[in-house]
Scaffold this motif. Structure first.
Motif, PDB file in Angstrom:
ATOM      1  N   CYS A 135       0.821  -1.213   0.000  1.00  0.00           N
ATOM      2  CA  CYS A 135       0.000   0.000   0.000  1.00  0.00           C
ATOM      3  C   CYS A 135       0.853   1.260   0.000  1.00  0.00           C
ATOM      4  O   CYS A 135       0.449   2.299  -0.526  1.00  0.00           O
ATOM      5  CB  CYS A 135      -0.914   0.004   1.229  1.00  0.00           C
ATOM      6  N   SER A 136       2.026   1.186   0.604  1.00  0.00           N
ATOM      7  CA  SER A 136       2.886   2.362   0.696  1.00  0.00           C
ATOM      8  C   SER A 136       4.313   1.921   0.978  1.00  0.00           C
ATOM      9  O   SER A 136       4.537   0.935   1.682  1.00  0.00           O
ATOM     10  CB  SER A 136       2.400   3.296   1.817  1.00  0.00           C
ATOM     11  N   ASN A 137       5.250   2.656   0.421  1.00  0.00           N
ATOM     12  CA  ASN A 137       6.669   2.416   0.726  1.00  0.00           C
ATOM     13  C   ASN A 137       7.182   3.368   1.798  1.00  0.00           C
ATOM     14  O   ASN A 137       8.366   3.357   2.132  1.00  0.00           O
ATOM     15  CB  ASN A 137       7.512   2.572  -0.550  1.00  0.00           C
ATOM     16  N   GLU A 138       6.273   4.183   2.337  1.00  0.00           N
ATOM     17  CA  GLU A 138       6.673   5.154   3.354  1.00  0.00           C
ATOM     18  C   GLU A 138       6.966   4.479   4.688  1.00  0.00           C
ATOM     19  O   GLU A 138       6.301   3.520   5.076  1.00  0.00           O
ATOM     20  CB  GLU A 138       5.557   6.175   3.576  1.00  0.00           C
ATOM     21  N   THR A 139       7.930   5.009   5.387  1.00  0.00           N
ATOM     22  CA  THR A 139       8.176   4.621   6.771  1.00  0.00           C
ATOM     23  C   THR A 139       7.190   5.380   7.660  1.00  0.00           C
ATOM     24  O   THR A 139       6.791   6.500   7.336  1.00  0.00           O
ATOM     25  CB  THR A 139       9.623   4.982   7.177  1.00  0.00           C
ATOM     26  N   ALA A 140       6.790   4.761   8.750  1.00  0.00           N
ATOM     27  CA  ALA A 140       5.834   5.415   9.649  1.00  0.00           C
ATOM     28  C   ALA A 140       6.455   6.649  10.286  1.00  0.00           C
ATOM     29  O   ALA A 140       7.578   6.594  10.808  1.00  0.00           O
ATOM     30  CB  ALA A 140       5.380   4.443  10.723  1.00  0.00           C
ATOM     31  N   LEU A 141       5.740   7.749  10.242  1.00  0.00           N
ATOM     32  CA  LEU A 141       6.213   8.978  10.877  1.00  0.00           C
ATOM     33  C   LEU A 141       5.972   8.932  12.383  1.00  0.00           C
ATOM     34  O   LEU A 141       6.807   9.382  13.174  1.00  0.00           O
ATOM     35  CB  LEU A 141       5.505  10.184  10.262  1.00  0.00           C
ATOM     36  N   VAL A 142       4.819   8.385  12.795  1.00  0.00           N
ATOM     37  CA  VAL A 142       4.512   8.219  14.221  1.00  0.00           C
ATOM     38  C   VAL A 142       4.124   6.764  14.455  1.00  0.00           C
ATOM     39  O   VAL A 142       3.312   6.211  13.715  1.00  0.00           O
ATOM     40  CB  VAL A 142       3.357   9.139  14.675  1.00  0.00           C
ATOM     41  N   THR A 143       4.708   6.170  15.492  1.00  0.00           N
ATOM     42  CA  THR A 143       4.438   4.766  15.796  1.00  0.00           C
ATOM     43  C   THR A 143       4.056   4.608  17.257  1.00  0.00           C
ATOM     44  O   THR A 143       4.772   5.107  18.137  1.00  0.00           O
ATOM     45  CB  THR A 143       5.682   3.893  15.519  1.00  0.00           C
ATOM     46  N   PRO A 144       2.939   3.939  17.556  1.00  0.00           N
ATOM     47  CA  PRO A 144       2.636   3.608  18.956  1.00  0.00           C
ATOM     48  C   PRO A 144       3.525   2.432  19.397  1.00  0.00           C
ATOM     49  O   PRO A 144       3.479   1.357  18.797  1.00  0.00           O
ATOM     50  CB  PRO A 144       1.163   3.196  18.927  1.00  0.00           C
ATOM     51  N   ILE A 145       4.320   2.646  20.396  1.00  0.00           N
ATOM     52  CA  ILE A 145       5.205   1.607  20.930  1.00  0.00           C
ATOM     53  C   ILE A 145       4.682   1.183  22.297  1.00  0.00           C
ATOM     54  O   ILE A 145       4.421   2.037  23.152  1.00  0.00           O
ATOM     55  CB  ILE A 145       6.655   2.120  21.074  1.00  0.00           C
ATOM     56  N   TYR A 146       4.528  -0.119  22.495  1.00  0.00           N
ATOM     57  CA  TYR A 146       4.030  -0.591  23.788  1.00  0.00           C
ATOM     58  C   TYR A 146       5.199  -0.787  24.739  1.00  0.00           C
ATOM     59  O   TYR A 146       6.115  -1.573  24.486  1.00  0.00           O
ATOM     60  CB  TYR A 146       3.261  -1.901  23.627  1.00  0.00           C
ATOM     61  N   ASP A 147       5.175  -0.049  25.841  1.00  0.00           N
ATOM     62  CA  ASP A 147       6.209  -0.142  26.875  1.00  0.00           C
ATOM     63  C   ASP A 147       5.786  -1.221  27.868  1.00  0.00           C
ATOM     64  O   ASP A 147       4.868  -1.012  28.674  1.00  0.00           O
ATOM     65  CB  ASP A 147       6.348   1.218  27.576  1.00  0.00           C
ATOM     66  N   ILE A 148       6.437  -2.376  27.808  1.00  0.00           N
ATOM     67  CA  ILE A 148       6.039  -3.509  28.642  1.00  0.00           C
ATOM     68  C   ILE A 148       6.198  -3.192  30.120  1.00  0.00           C
ATOM     69  O   ILE A 148       5.360  -3.570  30.947  1.00  0.00           O
ATOM     70  CB  ILE A 148       6.866  -4.754  28.264  1.00  0.00           C
ATOM     71  N   SER A 149       7.260  -2.491  30.479  1.00  0.00           N
ATOM     72  CA  SER A 149       7.511  -2.209  31.899  1.00  0.00           C
ATOM     73  C   SER A 149       6.419  -1.331  32.500  1.00  0.00           C
ATOM     74  O   SER A 149       6.011  -1.514  33.643  1.00  0.00           O
ATOM     75  CB  SER A 149       8.877  -1.539  32.073  1.00  0.00           C
ATOM     76  N   ARG A 150       5.924  -0.387  31.718  1.00  0.00           N
ATOM     77  CA  ARG A 150       4.878   0.507  32.209  1.00  0.00           C
ATOM     78  C   ARG A 150       3.481   0.043  31.814  1.00  0.00           C
ATOM     79  O   ARG A 150       2.491   0.591  32.282  1.00  0.00           O
ATOM     80  CB  ARG A 150       5.108   1.925  31.668  1.00  0.00           C
ATOM     81  N   GLN A 151       3.418  -0.948  30.909  1.00  0.00           N
ATOM     82  CA  GLN A 151       2.146  -1.442  30.374  1.00  0.00           C
ATOM     83  C   GLN A 151       1.320  -0.292  29.801  1.00  0.00           C
ATOM     84  O   GLN A 151       0.109  -0.201  30.005  1.00  0.00           O
ATOM     85  CB  GLN A 151       1.355  -2.205  31.450  1.00  0.00           C
ATOM     86  N   ARG A 152       2.010   0.532  29.039  1.00  0.00           N
ATOM     87  CA  ARG A 152       1.377   1.691  28.411  1.00  0.00           C
ATOM     88  C   ARG A 152       1.934   1.887  27.006  1.00  0.00           C
ATOM     89  O   ARG A 152       3.066   1.510  26.697  1.00  0.00           O
ATOM     90  CB  ARG A 152       1.634   2.974  29.230  1.00  0.00           C
ATOM     91  N   TYR A 153       1.118   2.510  26.124  1.00  0.00           N
ATOM     92  CA  TYR A 153       1.579   2.901  24.799  1.00  0.00           C
ATOM     93  C   TYR A 153       2.204   4.288  24.858  1.00  0.00           C
ATOM     94  O   TYR A 153       1.697   5.187  25.554  1.00  0.00           O
ATOM     95  CB  TYR A 153       0.412   2.950  23.813  1.00  0.00           C
ATOM     96  N   VAL A 154       3.296   4.485  24.132  1.00  0.00           N
ATOM     97  CA  VAL A 154       3.876   5.807  23.943  1.00  0.00           C
ATOM     98  C   VAL A 154       3.964   6.063  22.441  1.00  0.00           C
ATOM     99  O   VAL A 154       4.157   5.129  21.648  1.00  0.00           O
ATOM    100  CB  VAL A 154       5.269   5.955  24.594  1.00  0.00           C
ATOM    101  N   LEU A 155       3.802   7.313  22.043  1.00  0.00           N
ATOM    102  CA  LEU A 155       3.859   7.689  20.635  1.00  0.00           C
ATOM    103  C   LEU A 155       5.257   8.204  20.305  1.00  0.00           C
ATOM    104  O   LEU A 155       5.725   9.186  20.902  1.00  0.00           O
ATOM    105  CB  LEU A 155       2.817   8.756  20.322  1.00  0.00           C
ATOM    106  N   MET A 156       5.923   7.524  19.384  1.00  0.00           N
ATOM    107  CA  MET A 156       7.282   7.891  19.016  1.00  0.00           C
ATOM    108  C   MET A 156       7.272   8.545  17.637  1.00  0.00           C
ATOM    109  O   MET A 156       6.799   7.956  16.658  1.00  0.00           O
ATOM    110  CB  MET A 156       8.190   6.664  18.997  1.00  0.00           C
ATOM    111  N   ILE A 157       7.796   9.753  17.551  1.00  0.00           N
ATOM    112  CA  ILE A 157       7.865  10.501  16.296  1.00  0.00           C
ATOM    113  C   ILE A 157       9.241  10.286  15.672  1.00  0.00           C
ATOM    114  O   ILE A 157      10.272  10.444  16.337  1.00  0.00           O
ATOM    115  CB  ILE A 157       7.631  12.003  16.533  1.00  0.00           C
TER     116      ILE A 157
END
Length: 703
Positions: A135-157
């Motif tokens: 669908c696209s050859n673009e790399t993701a500009l923003v990615t939700p990363i799941y932090d296992i230690s905190r059990q929370r998602y963080v948004l990485m730009i």
């Protein structure tokens, strides 16, 4: 250097084989000399000549077979190496030798389902493998990363990518997301106002779906990139949940592809099929659908009811709130301490929303529909050249949103608590029997991801479909009847389950070639829920619409019939039908057309739906009981069961019906809703809303 180092590997293999043959010939000659020492000289000479001829011919044949097998193996290995990222693994799962084709999927006293070679010449003449498209050859500009230690998602730009897109290291931009929430009344979605964020923003736990974008500072219309995600937020296990090995309950993941017969799976996804033949997997080769389309087949699997019975005994599933009161299997899993999930990718034809009201209450703990609807409307979509449905939503393939939910759901919870989920795709298989070939490596990669994540160590996995191809060129083949009625059904049992319940694994092994149905799978899911329960624990009822159906973890009777398995005659593949050429057989199709016209009149649709008239009859066949000789001449029978396939003049539509026909009175008994439509009718039935009516109504306005 040794001789082996001087010779190419392939030549060394051939040399060693030749050396073994020479040694074998010398050994045989020596033994024959001893055996014939006492023979008359002339007889000895004749004997030697005969033996020599036999040995030479056999060794020659062996050389040819060895050469053919080597070429095949090298060809398969080279094809496997083309799969990026999984080449060595896929090379290992490909078959290394040709196997003789079986005669039957099921061969029992009351059921003989013929095996269909997926690569028959008539099928291959209309089949053309398709190539995967990204669908696209673009790399993701923003990615939700799941932090296992905190059990929370963080948004990485990806700040480097942002600078590259803006062609400047000094350009400024802003990123925001819109939370997607579920709109209860219409089983749909709402959007929350924009929330701007910065690097490593911690997503609140209540956010389960979002559309996000980054734009140039001061210019909201200059979008650098947009994306959409479903988030599997952490939910702690309930108090008192037992994880003791003796009471261990397996997780159950159901991975579904619409309209994929076991025959077409072998044809279009041979690598996936090879994966599904590995240790621990069991194929139910006698799995026979019980209804025409997705709704009756999934309803039977998930509730144990057929649509008519549910309408009468539960509630009117055309009305709001009815489906919330229907006893779906996920409710039983939730009551047993399971975390639940349900996802379908193409919201326009979701099983319980297509001309149905859907759910008022969210049916499972994680539920894709509201997010997928928002993604479809809020993101750019794209159809490939041969696609009838969205191939891409945003930067990703439409079905990936459902399958990513399955992968993340398993990753998040499978090691800590039992989970159940159904993850279903319509988008790439519903309208084309060829398109699964486009997605073969894509689907295989998800199975490899499950394996890498240890899901197969913990879980029962069910790889399934609802039915095969229902319309188009494939249905016109001699195998079309079987293609339509024999969906894929594979069950994987993890090693610990096979060790703890060897009798269930043995029964499943036996049942691979016994007749089974959707109702049996429903009972099997309930059986899984009850594993480890004490005598005092609740006992779930079996499928209400199939009293003789059972769990496939128990041996199925060898004498089982379609009636026993809850499979209507029109869909039964157990008993053969013999084609008729007699003129009187032409009386049946016109009578069936009359029944369809009467049905439309009874529904007050004659004013907007065309009156159907016969164009020609494809074929008519009579049912031949298994205790009769199929090749004997068909005797005159007053009343018998027939199948007729015919075309009408209106839009050249094709139908197939199974009927009881009286040769004396000329009358036909058939329930119109069981008559199959064999061509696509979406564009010629726009004047009616009922799903069943659409199969038989050819709108006057659409001709």
């Amino acid at each position: 250097m040794s001789p082996k180092e001087l010779i190419a590997p392939a030549q060394w293999v051939r040399f060693t084989k030749w050396l073994k043959i020479v040694r074998l010939r010398i050994q045989c000659a020596s033994e024959l000399q001893v055996m014939t020492a006492s023979f008359h000289p002339f007889l000895k000479w004749v004997f030697f000549c005969l033996i020599a001829i036999i040995v030479i011919l056999s060794l020659s044949t062996r050389d040819e077979n060895t050469q053919y097998r080597t070429i095949n193996e090298e060809s398969r290995a080279s094809e496997a190496l083309e799969v990026e990222g999984s080449a060595s693994y896929i090379a290992n799962i490909l078959p290394v030798k040709e196997e003789a084709l079986p005669f039957f999927f099921v061969d029992t006293a009351k059921c003989k389902i013929p095996y269909v070679d997926p690569f028959e010449s008539d099928a291959m003449a209309i089949y053309h493998p398709e190539h995967f498209e990204t669908c696209s050859n673009e790399t993701a500009l923003v990615t939700p990363i799941y932090d296992i230690s905190r059990q929370r998602y963080v948004l990485m730009i990806n700040e480097t990518l942002a600078s590259s897109i803006m062609n400047s290291n000094e350009g400024e931009y802003n990123c925001y997301y819109q939370e997607i929430t579920r709109e209860q009344e219409h089983d749909s979605y709402d959007k929350v106002q924009r929330k701007y964020f910065t690097q490593y923003y911690e997503v609140p736990l209540h956010v389960q779906g979002l559309i996000l974008a980054c734009h140039r500072l001061g210019n909201e219309s200059d979008i650098l990139q947009s994306d959409a995600y479903t988030l599997i937020q952490y939910k702690p296990p309930p108090e008192g949940l037992s994880l003791e090995p003796s009471k261990r309950k397996p997780s159950v993941l159901m991975f579904g592809i619409d309209s994929l017969s076991r025959i077409n799976l072998r044809r279009t996804m041979p690598k996936v099929h090879s994966f599904l033949k590995r240790d621990g997997w069991f194929e139910l080769q006698g799995y026979n659908k019980i209804g025409d389309n997705t709704f009756p087949n999934l309803l039977a699997l998930l509730t144990g009811y057929n649509p008519d019975s549910a309408l009468e005994n539960v509630c009117d599933w055309h009305e709001k709130n009815c489906l919330d009161r229907t006893p779906f299997i996920w409710q039983h899993f939730r009551n047993a301490g399971y975390l639940t999930a349900y996802a379908e990718d193409e919201t326009g034809i979701n099983t319980f929303n297509y001309f149905k009201p859907g759910f008022r209450e969210q049916p499972t703990d994680f539920y894709l529909r509201p997010f997928q609807k928002a993604f479809e409307s809020g993101m750019n979509t794209w159809k490939c050249h041969d696609c009838s449905m969205r191939y891409c939503i945003g930067r990703r393939i439409t079905s990936s949103y459902a399958y990513d939910m399955a992968r993340d759901f398993a990753r998040r919870f499978v090691d800590e608590r039992p989970i159940w989920g159904l993850f279903w795709s319509n988008s790439f298989s519903h309208d084309s029997f060829q398109m699964p070939s486009k997605m073969e490596d894509y689907v295989l990669q998800y199975l490899l991801d499950f394996q890498a994540d240890g899901v197969f160590d913990q879980s029962i996995m069910i790889f399934l479909s609802d039915h095969g191809t229902r319309f188009g060129k494939l249905t016109s083949l001699k195998s079309g009847f079987l293609e339509e009625r024999l969906p894929s059904m594979f069950i994987y049992l993890p090693p610990w389950f096979r060790d703890q319940y060897p009798e269930y694994a043995s029964a499943l092994q036996l049942n691979q070639n016994r007749l089974t149905s959707n109702y049996d799978l429903h009972n099997t899911l309930k059986h899984i829920i009850e594993l480890g329960n004490s005598i005092d624990d609740f006992k779930l009822t079996k499928s209400p619409d199939c009293p003789k159906c059972q769990s496939v973890f128990l041996p199925i009777d060898e004498s089982r019939t379609c009636e026993d398995a809850g499979i209507p005659e029109h869909y039964c593949t157990c008993v053969p039908y013999k084609r008729l050429k007699d003129g009187w057989a032409k009386r049946i199709a016109p009578q069936v057309i009359s029944r369809i016209n009467e049905y439309l009149a009874g529904r007050n649709l004659s004013g907007i739906c065309s009156e159907l008239t016969l164009k020609y009859i494809h074929k008519t066949a009579i049912k031949i009981d298994l205790d009769k000789n199929f090749h004997d001449e068909v005797p005159f029978t007053e009343v018998a069961t027939y199948r007729t396939m015919f075309k009408v003049n209106q839009n050249t539509a094709d139908f197939q019906a199974t009927v009881l026909f009286n040769n004396i009175t000329g009358s036909v008994e058939v329930a119109v809703p069981t008559i199959s439509r064999l061509d696509s009718y979406a564009k010629v039935s726009t004047c009616v809303d009922d799903k069943t009516d659409k199969m038989y109504c050819i709108c006057k306005s659409d001709i």
